[in-house]
Design an enzyme around this catalytic site. Structure first.
Site, PDB file in Angstrom:
ATOM      1  N   LEU A   1      17.821  -7.180  -2.036  1.00 49.23           N
ATOM      2  CA  LEU A   1      18.103  -8.315  -2.679  1.00 49.23           C
ATOM      3  C   LEU A   1      16.823  -9.387  -2.697  1.00 49.23           C
ATOM      4  O   LEU A   1      17.016 -10.434  -3.081  1.00 49.23           O
ATOM      5  CB  LEU A   1      19.380  -9.092  -1.995  1.00 49.23           C
ATOM      6  N   SER A   2      15.988  -8.997  -2.052  1.00 51.39           N
ATOM      7  CA  SER A   2      14.422 -10.011  -1.838  1.00 51.39           C
ATOM      8  C   SER A   2      14.223 -10.316  -3.360  1.00 51.39           C
ATOM      9  O   SER A   2      14.034 -11.510  -3.174  1.00 51.39           O
ATOM     10  CB  SER A   2      13.491  -9.039  -1.291  1.00 51.39           C
TER      11      SER A   2
ATOM     12  N   THR B   1       8.379  -2.880   3.549  1.00 50.04           N
ATOM     13  CA  THR B   1       9.451  -2.434   4.344  1.00 50.04           C
ATOM     14  C   THR B   1       9.205  -0.851   4.348  1.00 50.04           C
ATOM     15  O   THR B   1       8.273  -0.161   4.188  1.00 50.04           O
ATOM     16  CB  THR B   1      10.919  -2.791   3.497  1.00 50.04           C
TER      17      THR B   1
ATOM     18  N   LYS C   1       5.720   0.366   6.892  1.00 50.66           N
ATOM     19  CA  LYS C   1       5.365  -0.543   7.766  1.00 50.66           C
ATOM     20  C   LYS C   1       4.157  -0.165   8.491  1.00 50.66           C
ATOM     21  O   LYS C   1       3.281  -1.152   8.950  1.00 50.66           O
ATOM     22  CB  LYS C   1       6.447  -0.993   8.700  1.00 50.66           C
TER      23      LYS C   1
ATOM     24  N   ASN D   1       4.587  -6.264   8.199  1.00 48.16           N
ATOM     25  CA  ASN D   1       5.610  -6.432   7.301  1.00 48.16           C
ATOM     26  C   ASN D   1       5.161  -7.297   6.094  1.00 48.16           C
ATOM     27  O   ASN D   1       5.908  -7.523   4.999  1.00 48.16           O
ATOM     28  CB  ASN D   1       6.842  -6.722   7.640  1.00 48.16           C
TER      29      ASN D   1
ATOM     30  N   ASP E   1       8.393 -10.063  11.592  1.00 48.40           N
ATOM     31  CA  ASP E   1       9.689  -9.566  12.397  1.00 48.40           C
ATOM     32  C   ASP E   1       9.922 -10.257  13.543  1.00 48.40           C
ATOM     33  O   ASP E   1      11.032 -10.670  13.926  1.00 48.40           O
ATOM     34  CB  ASP E   1       9.640  -7.950  12.331  1.00 48.40           C
TER      35      ASP E   1
END
Length: 113
Positions: free
Chosen positions: A14-15, A60, A64, A85, A100
């Site tokens: 959904l980014s 992602t 990574k 990331n 993160d």
């Protein structure tokens, strides 16, 4: 400005919806998309960035760790963690960061009153 998330698979993310909504609310002329990059194609990341005219991208799974060998600079925290990331492309140089841990630490230290 163009941005993306790279990974495999990323069809479910959904980014783009979230980032494009933020751009719109903030009146930022930018675009964010998902680019599905198979592990065997990661070596072509700089060509893909140029083709999509990206100013930066999020990384992602499963990239990574492997993205690090294609970067010109890796922030000390990302180096210590062993994963990137977020990549900022500036003057043709690729700068890698790991956000993160900062997100995790903020969530860990937040209080609900």
């Amino acid at each position: 400005m163009n941005y993306a998330v790279i990974g495999y698979p990323v069809k479910h993310t959904l980014s783009p919806v979230i980032h494009n909504a933020n751009f719109k609310v903030l009146n930022i002329y930018a675009d964010y998309k998902a680019l599905e990059i198979k592990p065997e194609s990661l070596a072509n990341i700089k060509t893909l960035v140029n083709e999509h005219n990206l100013s930066g991208f999020n990384v992602t799974v499963p990239h990574k760790e492997n993205i690090m060998k294609y970067l010109d600079y890796i922030a000390p925290a990302a180096e210590k963690i062993g994963a990137v990331n977020t990549v900022h492309v500036k003057n043709g140089k690729y700068h890698g960061y790991n956000t993160d841990i900062t997100g995790y630490m903020k969530a860990l230290t937040m209080r609900s009153d």
